[in-house]
Design a protein around this motif. Sequence first.
Motif, PDB file in Angstrom:
ATOM      1  N   CYS A 249      82.073  76.952  78.611  1.00  0.00           N
ATOM      2  CA  CYS A 249      82.819  77.573  79.913  1.00  0.00           C
ATOM      3  C   CYS A 249      84.464  76.682  79.512  1.00  0.00           C
ATOM      4  CB  CYS A 249      82.108  77.699  80.639  1.00  0.00           C
ATOM      5  SG  CYS A 249      83.570  78.233  81.821  1.00  0.00           S
ATOM      6  N   ILE A 250      83.930  75.448  79.930  1.00  0.00           N
ATOM      7  CA  ILE A 250      84.736  74.320  79.975  1.00  0.00           C
ATOM      8  C   ILE A 250      85.922  73.916  78.693  1.00  0.00           C
ATOM      9  CG2 ILE A 250      85.758  71.773  81.106  1.00  0.00           C
ATOM     10  CD1 ILE A 250      83.050  72.350  83.182  1.00  0.00           C
ATOM     11  N   PHE A 251      84.347  74.098  78.071  1.00  0.00           N
ATOM     12  CA  PHE A 251      85.465  73.067  77.082  1.00  0.00           C
ATOM     13  C   PHE A 251      85.493  73.980  75.259  1.00  0.00           C
ATOM     14  CE2 PHE A 251      84.581  70.633  72.108  1.00  0.00           C
ATOM     15  CZ  PHE A 251      85.419  69.445  72.780  1.00  0.00           C
ATOM     16  N   TRP A 252      84.860  74.744  75.426  1.00  0.00           N
ATOM     17  CA  TRP A 252      85.532  75.369  73.710  1.00  0.00           C
ATOM     18  C   TRP A 252      86.889  76.322  73.710  1.00  0.00           C
ATOM     19  CZ3 TRP A 252      84.310  74.239  69.063  1.00  0.00           C
ATOM     20  CH2 TRP A 252      84.409  75.072  68.171  1.00  0.00           C
ATOM     21  N   PRO A 253      86.900  77.601  74.557  1.00  0.00           N
ATOM     22  CA  PRO A 253      87.704  77.486  75.307  1.00  0.00           C
ATOM     23  C   PRO A 253      89.378  76.902  74.770  1.00  0.00           C
ATOM     24  CG  PRO A 253      86.278  78.732  75.618  1.00  0.00           C
ATOM     25  CD  PRO A 253      85.887  77.795  75.849  1.00  0.00           C
ATOM     26  N   SER A 254      88.950  76.396  75.084  1.00  0.00           N
ATOM     27  CA  SER A 254      90.479  75.265  75.644  1.00  0.00           C
ATOM     28  C   SER A 254      90.389  74.517  74.335  1.00  0.00           C
ATOM     29  CB  SER A 254      89.622  74.158  76.625  1.00  0.00           C
ATOM     30  OG  SER A 254      89.945  74.329  77.701  1.00  0.00           O
ATOM     31  N   LEU A 255      89.311  74.626  73.653  1.00  0.00           N
ATOM     32  CA  LEU A 255      89.567  73.761  71.850  1.00  0.00           C
ATOM     33  C   LEU A 255      90.463  74.418  71.491  1.00  0.00           C
ATOM     34  CD1 LEU A 255      89.584  71.465  70.442  1.00  0.00           C
ATOM     35  CD2 LEU A 255      86.773  72.321  69.776  1.00  0.00           C
ATOM     36  N   LEU A 256      89.977  75.269  71.136  1.00  0.00           N
ATOM     37  CA  LEU A 256      90.220  77.037  70.333  1.00  0.00           C
ATOM     38  C   LEU A 256      92.487  76.655  70.754  1.00  0.00           C
ATOM     39  CD1 LEU A 256      87.985  79.240  70.408  1.00  0.00           C
ATOM     40  CD2 LEU A 256      87.955  77.720  68.464  1.00  0.00           C
ATOM     41  N   LYS A 257      92.088  77.721  72.504  1.00  0.00           N
ATOM     42  CA  LYS A 257      93.883  77.288  71.958  1.00  0.00           C
ATOM     43  C   LYS A 257      94.660  75.845  71.554  1.00  0.00           C
ATOM     44  CE  LYS A 257      96.711  78.425  75.687  1.00  0.00           C
ATOM     45  NZ  LYS A 257      97.158  79.215  77.222  1.00  0.00           N
ATOM     46  N   ALA A 258      94.047  74.417  72.007  1.00  0.00           N
ATOM     47  CA  ALA A 258      94.783  73.936  71.315  1.00  0.00           C
ATOM     48  C   ALA A 258      94.833  73.978  70.097  1.00  0.00           C
ATOM     49  CB  ALA A 258      94.625  72.579  72.025  1.00  0.00           C
ATOM     50  N   ILE A 259      93.824  74.055  69.538  1.00  0.00           N
ATOM     51  CA  ILE A 259      94.255  73.985  68.079  1.00  0.00           C
ATOM     52  C   ILE A 259      95.169  75.355  67.319  1.00  0.00           C
ATOM     53  CG2 ILE A 259      93.101  74.896  65.786  1.00  0.00           C
ATOM     54  CD1 ILE A 259      91.907  71.836  66.571  1.00  0.00           C
ATOM     55  N   ARG A 260      94.805  76.264  68.082  1.00  0.00           N
ATOM     56  CA  ARG A 260      95.358  77.216  67.337  1.00  0.00           C
ATOM     57  C   ARG A 260      96.712  77.166  67.708  1.00  0.00           C
ATOM     58  NH1 ARG A 260      99.665  80.695  67.035  1.00  0.00           N
ATOM     59  NH2 ARG A 260      99.479  82.863  67.077  1.00  0.00           N
ATOM     60  N   ASN A 261      97.727  76.160  68.998  1.00  0.00           N
ATOM     61  CA  ASN A 261      98.633  76.260  69.242  1.00  0.00           C
ATOM     62  C   ASN A 261      99.060  75.004  67.915  1.00  0.00           C
ATOM     63  OD1 ASN A 261      99.143  78.498  71.301  1.00  0.00           O
ATOM     64  ND2 ASN A 261      98.547  76.724  72.311  1.00  0.00           N
TER      65      ASN A 261
ATOM     66  N   SER B 256      96.919  83.297  74.383  1.00  0.00           N
ATOM     67  CA  SER B 256      95.669  83.309  73.235  1.00  0.00           C
ATOM     68  C   SER B 256      94.282  82.619  74.259  1.00  0.00           C
ATOM     69  CB  SER B 256      96.402  81.643  71.839  1.00  0.00           C
ATOM     70  OG  SER B 256      96.657  80.767  72.864  1.00  0.00           O
ATOM     71  N   GLY B 257      94.502  81.369  74.887  1.00  0.00           N
ATOM     72  CA  GLY B 257      93.003  81.159  75.321  1.00  0.00           C
ATOM     73  C   GLY B 257      92.179  82.595  75.989  1.00  0.00           C
ATOM     74  N   SER B 258      93.043  83.210  76.627  1.00  0.00           N
ATOM     75  CA  SER B 258      92.177  84.886  77.202  1.00  0.00           C
ATOM     76  C   SER B 258      91.813  85.345  75.314  1.00  0.00           C
ATOM     77  CB  SER B 258      93.377  85.358  77.802  1.00  0.00           C
ATOM     78  OG  SER B 258      93.654  85.151  79.372  1.00  0.00           O
TER      79      SER B 258
ATOM     80  N   LYS C 182      92.974  68.074  80.693  1.00  0.00           N
ATOM     81  CA  LYS C 182      91.822  68.309  81.698  1.00  0.00           C
ATOM     82  C   LYS C 182      90.508  68.831  81.360  1.00  0.00           C
ATOM     83  CE  LYS C 182      95.940  67.134  84.794  1.00  0.00           C
ATOM     84  NZ  LYS C 182      95.916  67.582  86.222  1.00  0.00           N
ATOM     85  N   LEU C 183      90.745  69.768  80.767  1.00  0.00           N
ATOM     86  CA  LEU C 183      89.104  70.766  80.954  1.00  0.00           C
ATOM     87  C   LEU C 183      88.387  70.190  79.176  1.00  0.00           C
ATOM     88  CD1 LEU C 183      90.971  73.899  81.371  1.00  0.00           C
ATOM     89  CD2 LEU C 183      89.238  72.457  82.788  1.00  0.00           C
ATOM     90  N   ILE C 184      89.192  69.659  78.152  1.00  0.00           N
ATOM     91  CA  ILE C 184      88.281  69.221  77.096  1.00  0.00           C
ATOM     92  C   ILE C 184      86.870  67.540  77.473  1.00  0.00           C
ATOM     93  CG2 ILE C 184      88.509  67.982  75.276  1.00  0.00           C
ATOM     94  CD1 ILE C 184      90.629  69.824  74.602  1.00  0.00           C
ATOM     95  N   PRO C 185      87.480  66.422  78.099  1.00  0.00           N
ATOM     96  CA  PRO C 185      87.270  65.694  78.438  1.00  0.00           C
ATOM     97  C   PRO C 185      85.695  65.954  79.908  1.00  0.00           C
ATOM     98  CG  PRO C 185      89.438  65.305  79.285  1.00  0.00           C
ATOM     99  CD  PRO C 185      89.385  66.539  78.119  1.00  0.00           C
TER     100      PRO C 185
END
Length: 421
Positions: free
Chosen positions: A114-126, A346-348, A76-79
Amino acid sequence: MTAQAKAKWFRFLVLVLGGGTIYKLGSLKDAFYVPMQEFMGLSHTEIGTLMSVNAIVATALFVVGGMLADRFDTRKLIPLGLLGTGGLGLYLASFPGFDRLLIVFGLLAICADCIFWPSLLKAIRNLGDDNEQGRMFGLLEGGRGVVDTLIAFSALGVFVLMGSGAAGLKSAILFYAAIDILAGILTWFLLTEGASRPVTTPRTGLDGLLQAVRLPGVWLVSFNVFMVYIVYCGLTYFIPYLKDMYELPVALVGAYGIINQYFLKVLGGPAGGFLADKRLKSSTRYLKWAFVALLPLMAIIMLIPKGPSFIYAGMAATLSFALIVFTMRGVFWAPMSEVGIAPHISGSAFGIGCLIGYAPGMFAYVIYGAILDSYPGQQGYDYVFSLMSLLAVIGFMVSSALYRRVHSRATLPADGALPQS
């Protein structure tokens, strides 16, 4: 390829699509630096100030973004970030005054950083295991480069088609906005609930942040990203450098800017991941020696004679320097795995990393731009490039400290906390 592997790489491609589109408006200067000066009436310092405001807001909210990524569904955060960015682009195309541009660039940071990038990094990390992190982040950077290049050259084509004037710049901005909105819609429908690898631990918020703050490895990775990024900020000034010192035509300045800032990701990201994982067996080791490699290249850039006769030599040298920087950008998040960051925080951890690592955006562009405005011509560029060389030396020292930490640390517990001494 198994069905599970196909699903993994499909999610990866969807994430790359979002990552390659969301920063076009906030980084409008990459392809349209000179048109922004000519048609929006902005000086070097004003463009630098816009970038700094964007970075200040981003830096202030990166940690918040990391907490959001740990607590809420990244699908939800990415879009949401993409759609918000596209909406702001529609207003940016009206060429608001400088005071309103400051607000727009601040809001762009909220959506993207704030909304997009940390969510993207966490998704890639996982998405990948610990042995794949260099390749996963390298392919992310390379994939973003492909998307970046296609979209940026398309925007440049729109700019030229519309007459290469103010109308052309407005049309290019509207094109970027439309692409962001389309990417937001696509990621909403194509990014499944499995965008992040499930973990057995509950979602975390403030507790996860406090846990990540206590990890020395998080801080070392963050400062390492800081040094790569502050050198990366200087790549922007290769664009006016070629125009001022080598008389590169304005149309080619835009094409060079796209290659410098976007296409090199296509080569640099995967190359950095391959060298780090396969050759040197360590992202931190690769980063250390890449900083060293920047120094002789910068010396060559500064020593090449100036003038139209040497334009190709100047382009080759600056692009070679930029390529190495992009190999470093491709893997500078991979050490988060090497220092033992648990997936559920990992998000934090990435939020803290972004807070520190991308902080140069708050001041680097203003400093570089102010130097060029205060010392016009070759003298200003000599000062900027000498500063970048000094920063590369400091970067080598930071990467060396991180490398020692990675190879001397004790085995971490499963929850990501450090052993008590």
